[in-house]
Design an enzyme around this catalytic site. Structure first.
Site, short mmCIF file in Angstrom:
data_model
loop_
_atom_site.label_atom_id
_atom_site.label_comp_id
_atom_site.label_asym_id
_atom_site.label_seq_id
_atom_site.Cartn_x
_atom_site.Cartn_y
_atom_site.Cartn_z
N THR A 29 0.86 -1.18 0.00
CA THR A 29 0.00 0.00 0.00
C THR A 29 0.89 1.23 0.00
OG1 THR A 29 -0.12 0.32 2.41
CG2 THR A 29 -1.60 -1.32 1.43
N CYS A 30 0.27 2.40 0.13
CA CYS A 30 1.07 3.64 0.14
C CYS A 30 1.93 3.73 1.39
CB CYS A 30 0.15 4.85 0.05
SG CYS A 30 -1.03 4.97 1.43
N ASN A 31 1.64 2.92 2.39
CA ASN A 31 2.32 3.06 3.67
C ASN A 31 3.03 1.79 4.14
OD1 ASN A 31 2.90 4.95 5.73
ND2 ASN A 31 1.56 3.86 7.12
N ARG A 32 2.99 0.70 3.34
CA ARG A 32 3.63 -0.53 3.79
C ARG A 32 3.86 -1.47 2.61
NH1 ARG A 32 1.29 -2.34 8.12
NH2 ARG A 32 -0.15 -0.59 8.37
N SER A 88 -2.29 1.41 11.53
CA SER A 88 -2.35 2.50 10.56
C SER A 88 -1.98 3.83 11.20
CB SER A 88 -3.76 2.60 9.96
OG SER A 88 -4.11 1.41 9.30
N GLU A 93 -8.70 3.25 10.68
CA GLU A 93 -9.13 3.59 9.31
C GLU A 93 -9.51 2.31 8.57
OE1 GLU A 93 -7.67 3.05 6.27
OE2 GLU A 93 -5.75 2.14 6.81
N GLY A 168 -13.04 26.98 -2.73
CA GLY A 168 -11.67 26.44 -2.78
C GLY A 168 -11.68 25.13 -3.52
N THR A 172 -7.91 19.58 0.95
CA THR A 172 -8.86 19.46 2.06
C THR A 172 -10.30 19.49 1.56
OG1 THR A 172 -7.33 20.51 3.61
CG2 THR A 172 -9.67 20.52 4.20
N ILE A 173 -10.57 20.40 0.65
CA ILE A 173 -11.92 20.48 0.08
C ILE A 173 -12.27 19.18 -0.64
CG2 ILE A 173 -13.28 21.57 -1.75
CD1 ILE A 173 -13.26 23.26 0.69
#
Length: 402
Positions: A29-32, A88, A93, A168, A172-173
């Site tokens: 994944t993006c993190n592991r 996570s 999440e 905007g 974040t939006i």
């Protein structure tokens, strides 16, 4: 070290073709990036690290002193924690569970998983579902975007069919819009200084793009306003909102100001029918949510402990499977031998009842001959006690005597 989805089928096949393991699953994944393996070759962990670097064209020294390694029950514990979102960056999440399911599907499709990993993965899915059901691990908002939508739902009662004005077009939006879409809002209007970025965001969410000068007209139709720009001056003044609110027929207006400095004048929150919340308000909500999830995580860890113990008992049971198979084959051979011998007596016309009686006794004596001989052999007292205790357990002899 990351694998794209397109790389994963070939990666699984290459790992197995090199006989580094009998079963394997790659979770990227993006993190592991993690490799779950069963039936490792000798020196397997080091070989897997080297293979990982080789596959990506990197020097094996890249991973020197990096990463982590688990064995046995710790593998199940780690995967269960990952599946439940406890490992996570944002506790609880839910996206990681879907990513694990996707990775498992890819590995299974190419035949990389087998009995052990299949059971482990399905067990992990069940644990994640149980944790979601029995704890509040995913209930409290822990991101500003999630908190914004949770607050909007609480204030407005429902978001279904509501008209949303997004001021905007930044990250974040976009995150807020992503969460809002899940609640079936009525439509999006995107107002931004750059029309090109407004167009891109509006297209993504099926809305319409507008310039900042159109905001007064857009406010008349909006139920919810979410603003996050880089403006140094307020986008919505108190006088503008007061004027628009007088034309809205008393309809309530919820405004969420996520900008620093603020996009919406503080006085707007004092107007009749207007509910204004700022980034500070949402940060308070997220901090409370983080604490709530931490408390839920403690309950989740207790569930995981129980599930790991159950999984390990199943895993340990596999170690006796070969012995069980040998025992069954041994007894089956004895049964076949005695059947051949006693068929002869039936063919001679002897009384079937007498033949069955003799057959059953002969089979019993043949099966028990070796165990009884072993018990009668001179041996150390401790060994004798262990054998007797094992027989009591295997055949429930103590229960029978009682």
């Amino acid at each position: 070290m990351a694998f794209s989805p397109e790389q994963l089928p070939a990666a699984h096949r290459d790992l197995l073709d090199r006989q580094l393991a009998r079963e394997a699953l790659i979770l990227s994944t993006c993190n592991r990036t993690e490799i779950y393996a069963h039936g490792l070759a000798e020196g397997g962990p080091e070989l897997l690290r080297n293979w990982l670097c080789t596959f990506h064209g990197l020097d094996p020294s890249t991973l020197a002193g990096q990463g982590f390694q688990y064995r046995g029950a710790d593998v199940a514990r780690h995967l269960f924690r990952v599946a439940c979102g406890l490992d996570s960056m944002i506790i609880g999440e839910p996206q990681i569970l879907g990513q694990i399911k996707d990775a498992y599907q890819i590995a299974a499709d190419v035949g990389a998983t087998g009995p052990v990993l299949n059971r482990l993965l399905h067990w992990a899915f069940r644990v994640a579902k149980r944790v979601r059901t029995e704890t509040a691990i995913g209930a409290a908002p822990v991101s500003v975007a999630y908190a914004a939508v949770s607050l909007a739902k609480q204030v407005l009662g429902t978001l279904e069919g509501r008209q949303v004005l997004l001021i905007g077009a930044g990250e974040t939006i976009e995150l807020v819009a992503t969460h809002l879409r899940e609640h079936e809002v009525g439509g999006f209007r995107v107002a931004n200084r750059s029309r090109e970025r407004a167009d891109a965001l509006a297209e993504k969410f099926g809305g319409s793009a507008h310039g900042l000068h159109e905001i007064p007209a857009l406010l008349k139709e909006a139920d919810l306003v979410v603003s996050c720009t880089a403006s140094t001056e307020p986008i919505l003044s108190e006088s503008l909102v007061r004027q628009v609110q007088g034309e809205r027929g008393g309809r309530h207006l919820l405004l969420l100001d996520l900008a620093v400095p603020r996009d919406i004048a503080a006085g707007v929150g004092q107007l009749d029918g207007c509910f204004l919340y700022t980034l500070d308000d949402l940060n308070d909500i997220t901090q409370a949510g983080i604490q709530a999830r931490r408390e839920a995580a403690e309950a989740a860890e207790a569930i995981i402990n129980d599930e790991v113990a159950d999984f390990q008992r199943w895993r340990d049971s596999l170690d006796v499977v070969p012995a069980i198979r040998r025992l069954r084959e041994h007894v089956e051979q004895a049964r076949q031998d005695e059947l051949k011998r006693f068929y002869h007596y039936l063919d001679q016309g002897q009384d079937p009842r007498m033949v069955l009686e003799s057959f059953s006794k002969a089979l019993m004596n043949k099966v028990l001959h070796d165990p009884i001989s072993t018990l009668r052999q001179p041996c150390q007292e401790a060994t004798s006690e262990a054998l007797v205790a094992s027989l009591d357990i295997l055949f429930h002899l103590s229960d029978a005597e009682g």
